[in-house]
Enzyme design. Structure first.
Site, PDB file in Angstrom:
ATOM      1  N   ASN A 261       0.886  -1.168   0.000  1.00  0.00           N
ATOM      2  CA  ASN A 261       0.000   0.000   0.000  1.00  0.00           C
ATOM      3  C   ASN A 261       0.926   1.220   0.000  1.00  0.00           C
ATOM      4  O   ASN A 261       1.628   1.467   0.973  1.00  0.00           O
ATOM      5  CB  ASN A 261      -0.861  -0.043   1.248  1.00  0.00           C
ATOM      6  CG  ASN A 261      -1.939   1.010   1.321  1.00  0.00           C
ATOM      7  OD1 ASN A 261      -2.590   1.134   2.350  1.00  0.00           O
ATOM      8  ND2 ASN A 261      -2.181   1.774   0.279  1.00  0.00           N
TER       9      ASN A 261
ATOM     10  N   ASN B  53     -12.742   5.135   9.284  1.00  0.00           N
ATOM     11  CA  ASN B  53     -13.330   5.222   7.953  1.00  0.00           C
ATOM     12  C   ASN B  53     -14.267   4.016   7.788  1.00  0.00           C
ATOM     13  O   ASN B  53     -14.132   3.011   8.477  1.00  0.00           O
ATOM     14  CB  ASN B  53     -12.242   5.245   6.860  1.00  0.00           C
ATOM     15  CG  ASN B  53     -11.223   4.140   7.011  1.00  0.00           C
ATOM     16  OD1 ASN B  53     -11.343   3.261   7.859  1.00  0.00           O
ATOM     17  ND2 ASN B  53     -10.200   4.160   6.188  1.00  0.00           N
TER      18      ASN B  53
ATOM     19  N   HIS C  47     -16.202   0.643   6.592  1.00  0.00           N
ATOM     20  CA  HIS C  47     -15.835  -0.632   5.974  1.00  0.00           C
ATOM     21  C   HIS C  47     -17.037  -1.552   5.870  1.00  0.00           C
ATOM     22  O   HIS C  47     -17.853  -1.646   6.793  1.00  0.00           O
ATOM     23  CB  HIS C  47     -14.757  -1.341   6.793  1.00  0.00           C
ATOM     24  CG  HIS C  47     -13.412  -0.710   6.698  1.00  0.00           C
ATOM     25  ND1 HIS C  47     -12.469  -1.105   5.774  1.00  0.00           N
ATOM     26  CD2 HIS C  47     -12.865   0.314   7.391  1.00  0.00           C
ATOM     27  CE1 HIS C  47     -11.392  -0.349   5.916  1.00  0.00           C
ATOM     28  NE2 HIS C  47     -11.596   0.515   6.894  1.00  0.00           N
TER      29      HIS C  47
ATOM     30  N   ASN D  45     -14.904   1.186   2.205  1.00  0.00           N
ATOM     31  CA  ASN D  45     -13.861   0.257   1.782  1.00  0.00           C
ATOM     32  C   ASN D  45     -14.469  -1.137   1.812  1.00  0.00           C
ATOM     33  O   ASN D  45     -14.990  -1.562   2.853  1.00  0.00           O
ATOM     34  CB  ASN D  45     -12.661   0.339   2.720  1.00  0.00           C
ATOM     35  CG  ASN D  45     -12.069   1.734   2.760  1.00  0.00           C
ATOM     36  OD1 ASN D  45     -11.447   2.174   1.811  1.00  0.00           O
ATOM     37  ND2 ASN D  45     -12.282   2.438   3.858  1.00  0.00           N
TER      38      ASN D  45
ATOM     39  N   ASN E 288      -2.055   1.463   7.137  1.00  0.00           N
ATOM     40  CA  ASN E 288      -0.695   1.349   6.615  1.00  0.00           C
ATOM     41  C   ASN E 288      -0.025   2.717   6.572  1.00  0.00           C
ATOM     42  O   ASN E 288       1.179   2.841   6.775  1.00  0.00           O
ATOM     43  CB  ASN E 288      -0.725   0.736   5.211  1.00  0.00           C
ATOM     44  CG  ASN E 288      -1.112  -0.731   5.236  1.00  0.00           C
ATOM     45  OD1 ASN E 288      -0.647  -1.493   6.079  1.00  0.00           O
ATOM     46  ND2 ASN E 288      -1.970  -1.126   4.316  1.00  0.00           N
TER      47      ASN E 288
ATOM     48  N   GLN F  31      -2.333   6.667  -1.441  1.00  0.00           N
ATOM     49  CA  GLN F  31      -2.695   7.817  -0.615  1.00  0.00           C
ATOM     50  C   GLN F  31      -1.507   8.773  -0.477  1.00  0.00           C
ATOM     51  O   GLN F  31      -0.347   8.344  -0.510  1.00  0.00           O
ATOM     52  CB  GLN F  31      -3.139   7.385   0.796  1.00  0.00           C
ATOM     53  CG  GLN F  31      -4.573   6.912   0.909  1.00  0.00           C
ATOM     54  CD  GLN F  31      -4.721   5.458   0.535  1.00  0.00           C
ATOM     55  OE1 GLN F  31      -3.800   4.651   0.699  1.00  0.00           O
ATOM     56  NE2 GLN F  31      -5.884   5.095   0.014  1.00  0.00           N
TER      57      GLN F  31
ATOM     58  N   GLY G 239      -8.600  -1.986   6.648  1.00  0.00           N
ATOM     59  CA  GLY G 239      -9.391  -3.112   6.165  1.00  0.00           C
ATOM     60  C   GLY G 239      -9.082  -4.389   6.922  1.00  0.00           C
ATOM     61  O   GLY G 239      -9.984  -5.180   7.236  1.00  0.00           O
TER      62      GLY G 239
ATOM     63  N   CYS H 163      -5.952   5.767   7.783  1.00  0.00           N
ATOM     64  CA  CYS H 163      -5.226   4.842   6.914  1.00  0.00           C
ATOM     65  C   CYS H 163      -4.243   4.077   7.780  1.00  0.00           C
ATOM     66  O   CYS H 163      -3.264   4.646   8.267  1.00  0.00           O
ATOM     67  CB  CYS H 163      -4.496   5.599   5.806  1.00  0.00           C
ATOM     68  SG  CYS H 163      -3.562   4.525   4.697  1.00  0.00           S
TER      69      CYS H 163
ATOM     70  N   GLU I 232     -10.635  -0.096  -2.077  1.00  0.00           N
ATOM     71  CA  GLU I 232     -10.678   1.102  -1.248  1.00  0.00           C
ATOM     72  C   GLU I 232     -11.417   2.236  -1.950  1.00  0.00           C
ATOM     73  O   GLU I 232     -11.230   2.452  -3.153  1.00  0.00           O
ATOM     74  CB  GLU I 232      -9.261   1.575  -0.911  1.00  0.00           C
ATOM     75  CG  GLU I 232      -8.504   0.657   0.023  1.00  0.00           C
ATOM     76  CD  GLU I 232      -7.259   1.334   0.559  1.00  0.00           C
ATOM     77  OE1 GLU I 232      -7.338   2.520   0.939  1.00  0.00           O
ATOM     78  OE2 GLU I 232      -6.207   0.676   0.604  1.00  0.00           O
ATOM     79  N   ARG I 233     -12.228   2.957  -1.187  1.00  0.00           N
ATOM     80  CA  ARG I 233     -12.865   4.144  -1.755  1.00  0.00           C
ATOM     81  C   ARG I 233     -11.781   5.163  -2.099  1.00  0.00           C
ATOM     82  O   ARG I 233     -10.853   5.396  -1.329  1.00  0.00           O
ATOM     83  CB  ARG I 233     -13.881   4.738  -0.771  1.00  0.00           C
ATOM     84  CG  ARG I 233     -13.312   5.172   0.555  1.00  0.00           C
ATOM     85  CD  ARG I 233     -14.353   5.836   1.428  1.00  0.00           C
ATOM     86  NE  ARG I 233     -13.731   6.382   2.641  1.00  0.00           N
ATOM     87  CZ  ARG I 233     -14.326   7.201   3.489  1.00  0.00           C
ATOM     88  NH1 ARG I 233     -15.576   7.565   3.272  1.00  0.00           N
ATOM     89  NH2 ARG I 233     -13.708   7.649   4.560  1.00  0.00           N
TER      90      ARG I 233
ATOM     91  N   CYS J  32      -4.538  -2.954   2.853  1.00  0.00           N
ATOM     92  CA  CYS J  32      -5.342  -1.924   3.511  1.00  0.00           C
ATOM     93  C   CYS J  32      -5.308  -2.217   5.006  1.00  0.00           C
ATOM     94  O   CYS J  32      -5.881  -3.219   5.465  1.00  0.00           O
ATOM     95  CB  CYS J  32      -6.778  -1.943   2.986  1.00  0.00           C
ATOM     96  SG  CYS J  32      -7.880  -0.762   3.795  1.00  0.00           S
TER      97      CYS J  32
END
Length: 282
Positions: free
Chosen positions: A13, A160, A162, A193, A77, A46, A223, A75, A211-212, A220
């Site tokens: 990622n 975020n 999921h 996500n 990662n 990202q 995720g 995020c 991922e969005r 992710c």
């Protein structure tokens, strides 16, 4: 525009990291998309900006933008890469627990070694309104129609939103259709996500995530946290789980409600650069 950046990744990622501790972050969505272009730009899933903390209890703030220029709340990662970047910059000592501020709130990070970072990701949020998710069904299993397929999903926020769906085969071509459709499903007002998880045993999962704002990624972090949290809530996994993603493996530890969830994994530097590169007038 001349930007110094670090290119990093957490099990595939990948990120561009900008040092904004002494200057204001000033890229707009179009500039972010240009930088993210994997043919004419640098390329990343990202963009991360390291900035002064807004919260006085935190040492630093980090901003997160997807490759399409949209902002992100968290995020997993990425925060490991931020911690490794701060350690290399001399701002975070090896083994110290340090609070850093994400767009969705503070997290605690610790650099354990040259290529290993652990993060307190907070407690998973299952309340539909806080994800946000339009819930129809029980809290552990939601039936949702995705491109004519009825999926049984779990919904959770790790900073975020999921959606987590159990599958028997991660190589099933139908996932290429279901991933984007689930990400943009109307029952996720801010999109989601979409994680597809195959359970090998009570301590070992395999996962793919659409991922969005970024699409299919090699890994992710949030995720992986979400997949473990959903299955732990169902009683299907133990308190410590290895989550294998296409780019590598993360360890997720969670003792259940009332406890923070911890994510542990690598963060790696790829190269340093400038944008535009010398001779590039894009």
């Amino acid at each position: 525009m001349q930007l110094r950046f670090s290119k990093m990744h957490g099990i595939g990622n990948d990120f561009v990291v900008l040092d904004c501790r002494q200057r204001e972050f000033a890229l707009d969505a179009a500039q972010i998309r240009a930088l993210a272009d994997r043919h004419a730009g640098v390329g990343f899933d990202q963009l991360l900006s390291v900035e002064p903390a807004r919260d006085p209890s935190c040492a630093f703030y980090y901003g997160i933008w997807n490759a399409d220029g949209s902002p992100s709340g968290q995020c997993g990662n990425g925060v490991r890469c931020v911690a490794a970047w701060l350690h290399r910059a001399g701002a975070l000592a090896l083994g110290d627990d340090v609070r850093v501020e994400s767009p969705s709130g503070p997290v605690t990070v610790s650099v354990l070694g040259p290529n290993e970072v652990t993060v307190d990701m907070g407690e998973p949020v299952f309340e539909p309104a806080r994800i946000p998710f339009v819930a129809v069904g029980t809290a552990d299993h939601y039936a949702i129609d995705v491109a004519g397929e009825m999926l049984d999903i779990g919904a959770v926020s790790m900073g975020n939103p999921h959606a987590v769906a159990m599958v028997d085969d991660l190589a099933d071509p139908v996932l290429q259709v279901l991933g984007p459709r689930l990400t943009n499903h109307e029952r996720f007002p801010e999109s989601a996500n979409a994680g597809f998880v195959q359970q090998l045993d009570r301590s070992h999962l395999r996962l793919r995530v659409h991922e969005r704002g970024a699409g299919w990624t090699l890994a992710c972090g949030t995720g992986a946290c979400a997949a473990m949290a959903v299955l732990h809530r169902r009683g299907a996994v133990d308190d410590s789980v290895a989550v294998e993603l296409p780019g590598g493996t993360l360890r997720i530890d969670w003792a259940g409600p009332g406890h923070p969830l911890w994510m542990t994994g690598p963060a790696a530097f790829a190269f340093e650069g400038e944008w535009p590169a010398p001779g590039n007038t894009a």
